[in-house]
Design a protein around this motif. Structure first.
Motif, short mmCIF file in Angstrom:
data_model
loop_
_atom_site.label_atom_id
_atom_site.label_comp_id
_atom_site.label_asym_id
_atom_site.label_seq_id
_atom_site.Cartn_x
_atom_site.Cartn_y
_atom_site.Cartn_z
N GLU A 539 15.76 -19.85 -100.23
CA GLU A 539 16.93 -20.71 -100.36
C GLU A 539 17.71 -20.42 -101.64
N TYR A 542 21.47 -19.99 -101.53
CA TYR A 542 22.23 -21.20 -101.27
C TYR A 542 22.45 -21.99 -102.56
N GLU A 681 28.02 -22.82 -95.93
CA GLU A 681 26.74 -22.35 -95.38
C GLU A 681 25.57 -22.97 -96.14
N ALA A 682 25.70 -23.03 -97.47
CA ALA A 682 24.63 -23.60 -98.29
C ALA A 682 24.41 -25.07 -98.00
#
Length: 688
Positions: A539, A542, A681-682
């Motif tokens: 992640e 992000y 998107e994050a």
């Protein structure tokens, strides 16, 4: 922190790059002095064209007009001007190449050694050491290259260069540059060198004024252990001394990891900042630990806890700002292509028009992603956002590690500046450079303990060292100093590559300072990884996107304030420091109310006026958000690739114009769209 550019003011004044003026106008007529009659200019152009042919028409017309625009009575008669142009214009390709090589080689010698002198003269102002004395200020404010422009015109070297290497406007570079060879780009940058003739006295005054402003900011420290809350409690360590605004901001950021006293500490720092902006801060607490101070009530206490009378700083901050404006405004009459500092900052130095920059900034500030990211932050904090949450940094990997734990690591690893310098090759190897190249780059970087917040100062000739300055305490380098040092080292690596590995000296460097900020941001984001603290996390990309977005949201508004204040100054050139103070506060409120009040609260908030760069470096701030955007696009480009290889590929382009550089490097111009898309998107991924 900024890439340190004091010496480049001299270079900038020697040769200002082309502005975004009308292409057709510049093709037809360069601005000339009253000394050379227009009829004579036309006659010389005609004679040269008739003699050499139409294949040289563009260079003849542009070059003769450039010389006429700078030629004065002290340079010779009108006939001397005509004779010089006829005898000095070079039509042969091989001879022109030889002239270019000679000019390039000798400019490197001159600029390189003048730079080294400047470094040494300013050392007592910038490095840790005894208290600054008046004679230190005298030498530090002295510009050894101030007479160079006069000398190069007087000995006709400037005229020889201007005659043979045409000046191209930004529009022309944009239109033609994609088809130029590397040598044609280098010729064009030579043509940028001599389009403004600034007297030595003006250069000296600007150097002295900027040096004084830098010294004012470098010594603007707050002793945090002397701050008291309403209960008389001390919240910060006794030995903590923070520079405004960088140190205060970074300490505020670090307290998101403190679940006990963090919020109270942040509100106290916020109070300190407000006092600095409105100048109600007591003079007795600036760079002094003689008194205790409650920044919320503004009460001052002696060592016995008794309230004592205080005297506010009043308008000193804005006197320094105003002095900078007046110094830089002296350039206006000598800059026909750059009639204001605003145009010099954008069309000249940045080479991106102001309207395009503002369009990018306002586009992100008004984007729907702002509210979505703010809501996400609120959910993480568990409270409504406050104005100082403009510096929220909980997106960073390891953001939950208490700063004292990080400082324990950095102070042990780097007890002094020499320890950091010795570790530079290892840092580069961790970032992807091969050992031999890492040692080569690191051998050209030296580390010094800084009196101020820290800066990077590149060399001005090949094989000279770049300088990394950061704060190193008596107990070693704390995490703030380390974080800044990694940022500055990014500058140094760019400076070293673009000075030593670019094919032409005239193309050394980057298109503008936003591009060196991009490298610094890329390095800085990897600071924990370099300490061995970063764990693989799918992640991470992000969190980095959100961190970049929020950083842009912060600094774009500040940049708009800076721009608005300079526009106000040009509309009110005779303003007093008190009036400037009100103008800064008014601009800060206006931008805040437009883009921040509905997100962070605080109608008529003044917080955007705290930035030190507004005071000590004219119109530098817009380079930071441009750097964030560029850095993000570069981050996307290097993802999954070797960072060192990609940096070498991109940065050895040197100082061609920004949009061409970006298209070659990442395949698209500077834009907010990739960051906005990545933010969406994050948010979708992290909300799951």
């Amino acid at each position: 922190m900024k890439k340190f550019l004091s010496f480049t003011f001299s270079t900038f004044l020697i040769g200002l790059v082309a502005c975004n003026s009308s292409v057709q106008n510049s093709k037809n007529r360069m601005q000339t002095t009253d000394f050379i009659p227009q009829a004579k200019v036309e006659a010389v152009i005609k004679q040269l064209k008739d003699s050499l042919g139409d294949s040289h028409a563009f260079r003849i017309e542009r070059g003769v007009r450039q010389v006429a625009g700078q030629w004065g009575e002290q340079d010779g008669t009108v006939d001397d001007f005509a004779g010089f142009c006829k005898n000095s214009f070079i039509s042969d390709t091989a001879k022109l190449s030889g002239l270019f090589s000679a000019l390039e080689r000798n400019f490197e010698v001159i600029y390189g050694y003048f730079h080294k002198i400047d470094v040494m003269l300013k050392a007592s102002l910038q490095l840790e050491g005894p208290e600054i004395t008046p004679v230190d200020m005298m030498f530090g404010g002295y510009d050894v290259s101030a007479h160079l422009t006069d000398d190069l015109y007087n000995n006709k070297i400037a005229f020889l260069s201007a005659l043979n290497f045409p000046f191209y406007t930004l529009e022309e570079k944009t239109e033609l540059g994609a088809g130029w060879s590397r040598k044609e780009w280098a010729y064009a940058r030579m043509g940028d060198r001599f389009i403004s003739r600034v007297p030595a006295a003006v250069q000296q005054d600007i150097s002295r004024t900027i040096t004084e402003a830098d010294a004012y900011i470098s010594d603007y420290n707050i002793y945090m252990g002397n701050l008291r809350n309403e209960n008389g409690e001390q919240l910060f360590p006794t030995n903590m001394k923070l520079i405004s605004h960088w140190g205060l901001r970074d300490e505020l950021k670090s307290n998101y990891a403190d679940s006990e006293k963090g919020l109270e500490k942040q509100r106290m720092i916020y109070g300190v900042m407000q006092r600095i902006i409105d100048q109600s801060i007591p003079r007795q607490v600036i760079n002094s630990d003689s008194y205790s101070w409650n920044p919320i009530t503004n009460d001052l206490f002696d060592n016995n806890g008794k309230t004592v009378a205080s005297k506010s700083e009043d308008i000193r901050r804005y006197e320094v700002f105003l002095k900078n404006f007046r110094a830089m405004r002296q350039l206006d009459p000598y800059s026909p292509h750059y009639p204001t500092q605003l145009i010099r900052a954008f069309d000249g130095t940045m080479e991106v028009p102001q309207k395009d920059v503002e369009e990018l900034f306002r586009g992100l500030l008004s984007s729907p992603q702002v509210k979505e990211v703010a809501s996400f932050i609120e959910s993480r904090l568990g409270r409504k956002l406050e104005p100082f949450d403009i510096w929220y940094n909980g997106f960073k990997s390891g953001g939950g590690i208490p700063e004292e734990d990080l400082t324990a690591i950095t102070s042990r690893k780097y007890p002094n500046a020499q320890a950091l310098e010795e570790d530079l090759p290892n840092i580069l190897i961790k970032l992807g450079w091969k050992p031999a190249k890492a040692r080569e780059i690191a051998s050209l970087v030296t580390v010094d303990a800084s009196r101020g917040a820290g800066h990077a100062w590149g060399a001005a000739m090949r094989n000279d060292v770049a300088r990394l300055r950061t704060r190193v305490g008596t107990e070693g380098m704390d995490y703030k100093g380390y974080n800044i040092a990694v940022h500055e080292f990014g500058h140094n690596v760019e400076q070293t590559i673009t000075m030593n590995d670019v094919d032409y000296y005239m193309l050394n460097g980057v298109p503008n300072t936003a591009f060196t900020e991009a490298v610094a941001f890329i390095f800085q984001k990897r600071d924990l990884e370099l300490l061995g603290l970063k764990n693989p996390n799918p992640e991470d990309e992000y969190w980095l996107a959100l961190d970049n977005f929020w950083s842009c949201y912060e600094i774009m508004g500040v940049s708009l304030v800076d721009i608005q204040v300079w526009e106000w100054l040009y509309a009110n050139p005779d303003a007093t420091a008190e009036q400037l103070k009100e103008a800064v506060i008014s601009a800060a409120k206006e931008v805040w109310n437009s883009y921040y009040a509905g997100i962070l609260g605080g109608e008529d908030e003044t917080l955007l006026g705290i930035y030190s760069h507004m005071i000590d470096y004219p119109l530098y701030l817009p380079n930071y958000p441009m750097g964030h955007l560029i850095a993000f696009q570069i981050e996307q480009q290097v993802r999954g690739k070797n960072l060192a290889d990609e940096m070498d590929r991109m940065y050895t382009q040197g100082s061609i114009i920004p949009q061409h550089w970006m298209k070659n490097a990442v395949g698209s111009p500077i834009s907010i769209d990739p960051l906005l898309a990545a933010t969406n998107e994050a948010l979708q991924a992290l909300k799951k």
